[in-house]
Scaffold this active site. Structure first.
Site, mmCIF file in Angstrom:
data_model
loop_
_atom_site.group_PDB
_atom_site.id
_atom_site.type_symbol
_atom_site.label_atom_id
_atom_site.label_comp_id
_atom_site.label_asym_id
_atom_site.label_seq_id
_atom_site.Cartn_x
_atom_site.Cartn_y
_atom_site.Cartn_z
ATOM 1 N N LYS A 1 -21.188 6.480 -55.470
ATOM 2 C CA LYS A 1 -21.007 7.758 -54.809
ATOM 3 C C LYS A 1 -19.885 8.116 -54.728
ATOM 4 C CE LYS A 1 -22.379 8.310 -50.282
ATOM 5 N NZ LYS A 1 -23.211 8.554 -49.205
ATOM 6 N N ASP B 1 -24.986 18.706 -27.881
ATOM 7 C CA ASP B 1 -23.988 19.250 -28.809
ATOM 8 C C ASP B 1 -23.179 19.934 -28.071
ATOM 9 O OD1 ASP B 1 -23.735 19.242 -32.230
ATOM 10 O OD2 ASP B 1 -22.317 20.296 -30.879
ATOM 11 N N ALA C 1 -18.778 7.299 -36.174
ATOM 12 C CA ALA C 1 -17.460 6.603 -36.581
ATOM 13 C C ALA C 1 -17.561 5.974 -38.036
ATOM 14 C CB ALA C 1 -17.059 5.759 -35.346
ATOM 15 N N SER D 1 -23.270 1.704 -37.766
ATOM 16 C CA SER D 1 -23.539 2.238 -39.010
ATOM 17 C C SER D 1 -22.249 2.883 -39.812
ATOM 18 C CB SER D 1 -24.692 3.310 -39.083
ATOM 19 O OG SER D 1 -24.678 3.989 -40.350
HETATM 20 N N1 LIG Z 1 -22.388 6.113 -40.788
HETATM 21 C C1 LIG Z 1 -22.690 6.781 -41.793
HETATM 22 O O1 LIG Z 1 -23.276 6.319 -42.733
HETATM 23 C C2 LIG Z 1 -22.354 8.250 -41.860
HETATM 24 C C3 LIG Z 1 -23.064 9.111 -42.792
HETATM 25 C C4 LIG Z 1 -22.770 10.488 -43.029
HETATM 26 C C5 LIG Z 1 -21.932 10.999 -42.005
HETATM 27 N N2 LIG Z 1 -21.193 10.293 -40.966
HETATM 28 C C6 LIG Z 1 -20.458 10.793 -39.821
HETATM 29 O O2 LIG Z 1 -21.219 11.295 -38.966
HETATM 30 C C7 LIG Z 1 -20.602 12.443 -38.402
HETATM 31 C C8 LIG Z 1 -21.335 13.564 -38.316
HETATM 32 O O3 LIG Z 1 -21.610 13.899 -39.693
HETATM 33 P P1 LIG Z 1 -22.176 15.351 -39.827
HETATM 34 O O4 LIG Z 1 -22.557 15.478 -41.392
HETATM 35 O O5 LIG Z 1 -23.366 15.387 -39.021
HETATM 36 O O6 LIG Z 1 -21.171 16.389 -39.547
HETATM 37 P P2 LIG Z 1 -21.440 17.924 -38.827
HETATM 38 O O7 LIG Z 1 -20.103 18.512 -38.688
HETATM 39 O O8 LIG Z 1 -22.528 18.715 -39.465
HETATM 40 O O9 LIG Z 1 -21.861 17.522 -37.311
HETATM 41 C C9 LIG Z 1 -21.266 17.174 -36.281
HETATM 42 C C10 LIG Z 1 -21.647 17.754 -34.899
HETATM 43 O O10 LIG Z 1 -21.118 17.101 -33.887
HETATM 44 C C11 LIG Z 1 -20.815 17.995 -32.859
HETATM 45 N N3 LIG Z 1 -19.808 17.391 -32.028
HETATM 46 C C12 LIG Z 1 -18.444 17.358 -32.128
HETATM 47 N N4 LIG Z 1 -17.700 16.727 -31.148
HETATM 48 C C13 LIG Z 1 -18.827 16.553 -30.270
HETATM 49 C C14 LIG Z 1 -18.872 16.064 -29.024
HETATM 50 N N5 LIG Z 1 -17.504 15.419 -28.360
HETATM 51 N N6 LIG Z 1 -19.842 15.987 -28.132
HETATM 52 C C15 LIG Z 1 -20.989 16.627 -28.708
HETATM 53 N N7 LIG Z 1 -21.146 16.871 -30.100
HETATM 54 C C16 LIG Z 1 -19.838 16.821 -30.679
HETATM 55 C C17 LIG Z 1 -20.447 19.481 -33.557
HETATM 56 O O11 LIG Z 1 -20.496 20.534 -32.941
HETATM 57 C C18 LIG Z 1 -21.351 19.229 -34.877
HETATM 58 O O12 LIG Z 1 -22.481 19.709 -34.519
HETATM 59 C C19 LIG Z 1 -19.201 12.390 -39.199
HETATM 60 O O13 LIG Z 1 -18.088 11.810 -38.311
HETATM 61 C C20 LIG Z 1 -19.329 11.738 -40.382
HETATM 62 O O14 LIG Z 1 -18.335 11.437 -40.857
HETATM 63 C C21 LIG Z 1 -21.619 8.870 -41.007
#
Ligand SMILES: NC(=O)c1ccc[n+]([C@@H]2O[C@H](COP(=O)([O-])OP(=O)(O)OC[C@H]3O[C@@H](n4cnc5c(N)ncnc54)[C@H](O)[C@@H]3O)[C@@H](O)[C@H]2O)c1
Length: 318
Positions: A65, A157, A216, A288
């Protein structure tokens, strides 16, 4: 032979959360039994984000990926995380499929958190807290609803419009807007923000809470006050990856947590080598970071279904 091309709409029409949960859990067990091969992710950092190459081989199916994380993409009307999967036959190397990996990433990320909750949360958990109502929030809700009788989903959010969109897009689930503290008071809490500083306070976390720390997934990111980890049973998906880029990465770099304090890997819990929750009062955290076997397990499932259904575009690569 040709290579099948599966775009996002094809993936959406072939994917089903309960099957995804099953294949992802089986892939973790296969990995624990030495039947899967997965080198660490390779990171490529650029100014506005990063890319990860995530290879893995499962029995009968291999691939990689290629996925990004660009937290400021909303200003470009693009998701923060987008992915493409290249899938090969491990026997010959033949490229079996090229497929959209964005939808698969959403689904497998929701699935693994729900699987962690199955083993680490209290069995009678019926409230789910969502912190960060972005792209990942949808599948966290759908996957948890497969495994738990959810009576209330408490979402917070900083962007109200993202919460409104989540609620209107999933009308079949009992989602309500709330404060951050209220979301954290849920039985199971999923943290899903790209935060680079702790936003979840230790004093808000009640005994018996299970937290899926999902946001994270790269160096410098963190969502939980480190004292939560000190007081919790911490389970990670992959020790090296979690130490460098998971929820524990910043506490480790500041000397506030050590690798020795990790209770178990999720694979150890799924295979019974380590027990899941045994104390209803314990705080549990699943860190995760996302591992490639999750993606390849889902890609294998989708590829099998696409072959059965037929009629997809192909590429003559070889
Ligand atoms: N662990 C994993 O396997 C995995 C997989 C995919 C994504 N992620 C991570 O998960 C996170 C979210 O990804 P996403 O695709 O949903 O991103 P996204 O940008 O679609 O959503 C993030 C959300 O968090 C909100 N946000 C930001 N700061 C905030 C705060 N302090 N308090 C509350 N809300 C807040 C934003 O407004 C937004 O709605 C990213 O850091 C991404 O890298 C992790």
């Amino acid at each position: 032979m040709s290579t099948i091309l599966l775009d996002r709409s094809a993936i959406r029409s072939l994917i089903n959360m309960s099957e995804v949960i099953n294949v992802v859990e089986e892939a973790f067990k296969a990995w624990a039994e030495g039947k899967a091969n997965m080198p660490p992710k390779a990171y490529l950092t650029v100014e506005r984000g990063d890319f990860r190459a995530m290879p893995a081989a499962l029995p009968g199916f291999a691939g990689v990926k290629w996925v990004n994380s660009h937290p400021f993409n909303r200003s470009h009307s693009l998701p923060a995380v987008m992915a493409v999967l290249i899938c090969n036959d491990p026997e010959t190397g033949f490229p079996l499929a090229v497929m959209d990996g964005t939808e698969i990433t959403y689904c497998r990320t929701g699935a693994i958190a729900a699987i962690a909750s199955k083993y680490l949360a209290r069995r009678n958990s019926n409230t789910l807290g969502i912190v960060g109502a972005g792209c990942q929030a949808y599948t966290q809700i759908i996957a948890h609803a497969e495994l738990f009788e959810l009576t209330s989903i408490n979402a917070f959010d900083i962007a109200t419009e993202n919460m409104d969109k989540l609620i209107s897009s999933l009308p079949e689930y009992p989602i309500r807007k709330c404060s951050l503290e209220e979301a954290v008071s849920s039985d199971i809490v999923c943290t899903l923000t790209p935060s680079r500083e702790p936003i979840i306070k230790r004093r808000w976390v009640a005994d018996g809470t299970h937290i899926n720390a999902v946001g994270a997934d790269g160096a410098g990111k963190e969502e939980l006050e480190p004292s939560i980890l000190r007081d919790a049973m911490v389970v990670v998906d992959e020790v090296v990856q979690a130490s460098h880029g998971g929820e524990i990465n910043m506490p480790i770099s500041k000397g506030l947590f050590t690798v020795d304090e990790i209770y178990a890997t999720l694979a150890e819990v799924l295979t019974g080598k380590k027990k899941g929750r045994t104390d209803s009062k314990a705080i549990t955290v699943f860190d995760s970071t996302g591992v490639a076997i999750q993606d390849l397990a889902v890609a294998k499932l989708i590829f099998g279904k696409a072959q059965e259904r037929g009629g997809y575009p192909v590429l003559g690569l070889v």
